[in-house]
Write an enzyme that holds these catalytic residues in place. Structure first.
Site, PDB file in Angstrom:
ATOM      1  N   CYS A 122     -10.094  -0.430  -3.772  1.00  8.36           N
ATOM      2  CA  CYS A 122      -9.935   1.023  -3.890  1.00  8.36           C
ATOM      3  C   CYS A 122     -10.792   1.572  -5.024  1.00  8.36           C
ATOM      4  O   CYS A 122     -10.766   2.774  -5.293  1.00  8.36           O
ATOM      5  CB  CYS A 122      -8.468   1.393  -4.093  1.00  8.36           C
ATOM      6  SG  CYS A 122      -7.748   0.730  -5.603  1.00  8.36           S
TER       7      CYS A 122
ATOM      8  N   GLN B  91       0.833  -1.197   0.000  1.00  8.69           N
ATOM      9  CA  GLN B  91       0.000   0.000   0.000  1.00  8.69           C
ATOM     10  C   GLN B  91       0.872   1.254   0.000  1.00  8.69           C
ATOM     11  O   GLN B  91       1.876   1.327   0.709  1.00  8.69           O
ATOM     12  CB  GLN B  91      -0.917   0.012   1.225  1.00  8.69           C
ATOM     13  CG  GLN B  91      -1.948  -1.112   1.262  1.00  8.69           C
ATOM     14  CD  GLN B  91      -3.074  -0.911   0.249  1.00  8.69           C
ATOM     15  OE1 GLN B  91      -3.152   0.116  -0.422  1.00  8.69           O
ATOM     16  NE2 GLN B  91      -3.939  -1.906   0.149  1.00  8.69           N
TER      17      GLN B  91
ATOM     18  N   GLU C 175     -10.224   3.724  -0.100  1.00  9.48           N
ATOM     19  CA  GLU C 175     -10.277   2.273   0.069  1.00  9.48           C
ATOM     20  C   GLU C 175     -11.586   1.931   0.776  1.00  9.48           C
ATOM     21  O   GLU C 175     -12.006   2.641   1.694  1.00  9.48           O
ATOM     22  CB  GLU C 175      -9.091   1.800   0.907  1.00  9.48           C
ATOM     23  CG  GLU C 175      -8.711   0.370   0.703  1.00  9.48           C
ATOM     24  CD  GLU C 175      -7.811   0.145  -0.500  1.00  9.48           C
ATOM     25  OE1 GLU C 175      -7.789  -0.991  -0.995  1.00  9.48           O
ATOM     26  OE2 GLU C 175      -7.140   1.093  -0.943  1.00  9.48           O
TER      27      GLU C 175
ATOM     28  N   ASN D 156      -8.582  -9.121  -1.736  1.00  6.01           N
ATOM     29  CA  ASN D 156      -8.001  -7.795  -1.934  1.00  6.01           C
ATOM     30  C   ASN D 156      -7.326  -7.745  -3.301  1.00  6.01           C
ATOM     31  O   ASN D 156      -6.103  -7.765  -3.405  1.00  6.01           O
ATOM     32  CB  ASN D 156      -6.992  -7.496  -0.818  1.00  6.01           C
ATOM     33  CG  ASN D 156      -6.413  -6.090  -0.916  1.00  6.01           C
ATOM     34  OD1 ASN D 156      -6.996  -5.211  -1.545  1.00  6.01           O
ATOM     35  ND2 ASN D 156      -5.270  -5.873  -0.304  1.00  6.01           N
TER      36      ASN D 156
END
Length: 497
Positions: A440, A308, A487, A408
């Protein structure tokens, strides 16, 4: 920013009522003894001003070049940044509400067994959790090379306009407050290097130019990694080796040495993007990887590792995933699209065990090394496609009392053309009773994943009788201050249709 200072800012934001309290995502009512909004705002401004001064002091102690340390902004400037950020959070809250409303409508169209909240939404929606860092928070930046405003074709920065637009120009990142000064300095230094080079910039793939872009990554401890991307055109191997040697001399012996790089790579790629299998990353000089600390764990960062871009924001994100999922020592976590294993390893100490799945072999190798580095023994990682691996795990998972899947994926979501059966496979794995989806870009292809999780309409597979997953909680986490991205963490629970 120093950890203690981040905690102070975080606590002040909590008092302001922006960040939610821990637990089952419920906000306590404001205390009558709370400070007034104006007093709280002044506290936040003072705190952010102190944080920036501490950041500058840290840079001056860790970087040999004072060019990399910016001057402290005035208190009025900090106040304007804070005011703008509070407005951003409000706008992002409105955006997330629209997205959840749209999801509610779509799920209704597909006869998902949702239970609407008092706001008419398919699930409870929390206000965005703010980033602990607002200034210079980005740990990774990719700078392109194109024609600048002054007409120089070797300008390093960001593109304004689309490649098909004849007026598109490249703008240096000089005044962007979310980019670290060390990254800006490296971009300027690399620009000086390519302007001295006899090779042309690769403005178009077929124009014979070499220089394409540069990736800069850095850690909280100021380690810095640079990857230079070139188009090899018709260069022989000797020509590529000459470029690598020129880069080494410049950044480790010459003018660019003041950037204090810890790692320098080159990738010679003929396509828009290349995996390490298609075009290997060549270590020019320095270390093979840099190391970042997140949630008290150490992660090695390679040139193509996913991490990230906001390290302190990532800590908020991962703790949110744990909180929303209500993991316990009997929980088994299936980390789908695990990447380098960040979510698996952060959750491992609090659960029975984690299993990470990713089809990128290099990512799984990094995840395994990260587990070993942190002495985590209850995490395993498997390279391969989730739709093929999950059915093989189903029998073993039946013996687990609490199985959580965490998904994710990249910004594109689990697109059908790339991941044709993952959502269906998850639904058919009876042992999975909860799923946390982190994205996101919830308004993109991820939305279709949400619908497929919750639908009871048997349009895709008439024989599929799996119970759907419906959304229960939605928590936005702001990892990207001063942008329109947010996010979103969505908890789904399996229900009987």
């Amino acid at each position: 920013m120093m950890i203690g200072s981040r905690c102070r800012l975080s606590s002040i934001l909590s008092c302001r009522g922006i960040r939610s309290q821990a637990g089952r995502l419920r906000r306590d009512s404001a205390s009558p003894n709370e400070q007034t909004n104006s007093e709280q705002f002044e506290l936040m401004v003072d705190e952010l001003h102190k944080l920036e001064e501490e950041t500058i002091q840290k840079q001056q102690h860790t970087e040999i070049s004072k060019k990399c340390a910016h001057k402290p902004k005035s208190k009025d400037h900090i106040k304007n940044i804070m005011k703008a950020y509070l407005k951003q959070l409000k706008i992002k809250e409105q955006q997330m509400c629209k997205i959840v409303k749209f999801l509610t409508k779509r799920l209704g169209d597909y006869k998902a067994p949702i239970v609407r909240t008092t706001r008419g939404l398919a699930c409870q929606l929390e206000s965005p959790r703010p980033s602990p860092e607002l200034i210079a928070y980005r740990n990774k930046d990719e700078f392109g090379i194109q024609v600048g405003v002054d007409g120089n074709p070797k300008t390093v920065g960001f593109f304004v306009g689309r490649p098909t637009d004849p007026l598109m120009v490249c703008i240096p990142p000089t005044y962007l407050i979310n980019i670290r000064e060390s990254h800006k300095h490296i971009a300027r230094s690399f620009q000086n290097f390519i302007r001295q080079s006899t090779h042309r910039a690769c403005l178009k793939f077929d124009d014979g130019g070499i220089w394409r872009s540069i990736m800069v990554r850095s850690t909280e401890s100021a380690e810095k990694m640079v990857t230079v991307y070139i188009h090899p055109q018709q260069l022989p191997e000797e020509g590529i080796q000459e470029i690598m040697e020129e880069l080494r001399k410049y950044f480790f012996e010459g003018e660019g040495s003041e950037c204090e790089l810890d790692s320098l790579y080159l990738q010679a790629c003929k396509h828009t993007r290349c995996t390490r299998e298609q075009a290997p990353y060549r270590l020019i000089a320095g270390k093979e990887h840099i190391t970042e600390t997140c949630c008290d764990l150490k992660f090695q960062i390679s040139p193509d590792s996913f991490f990230q871009i906001n390290t302190q924001g990532a800590e908020v994100l991962y703790r949110t995933v744990q909180e929303v999922a209500e993991v316990s020592p009997i929980t088994t976590v299936l980390d789908v699209c695990c990447g380098t294993g960040t979510i698996s390893l952060v959750m491992a100490p609090r659960v029975r065990g984690t299993i990470g799945i990713d089809e990128i072999t290099g990512a799984v190798e990094d995840a395994t090394k990260n587990a070993q580095t942190n002495n985590i023994t209850n995490s395993s990682f498997i390279a391969g496609k989730a739709e093929k691996i999950l059915p093989r795990l189903s029998h073993s998972l039946r013996h687990c009392s609490d199985v959580l899947a965490v998904v994710n994926p990249a910004r594109s979501g689990l697109r059908k053309c790339y991941y044709p059966d993952v959502i269906q496979t998850i639904r058919q794995c009876d042992a999975i009773n909860k799923l946390v989806y982190v994205t996101c870009k919830p308004q993109g292809f991820a939305m279709e994943n949400f619908i497929k999780l919750g639908t009871t309409v048997r349009t895709m597979n008439k024989r599929d009788r799996s119970a759907p997953f419906i959304p229960k909680y939605a928590v936005p986490v702001d990892l990207f201050p001063h942008t329109d991205h947010t996010e979103l963490v969505l908890l789904f629970e399996r229900v009987d249709a």
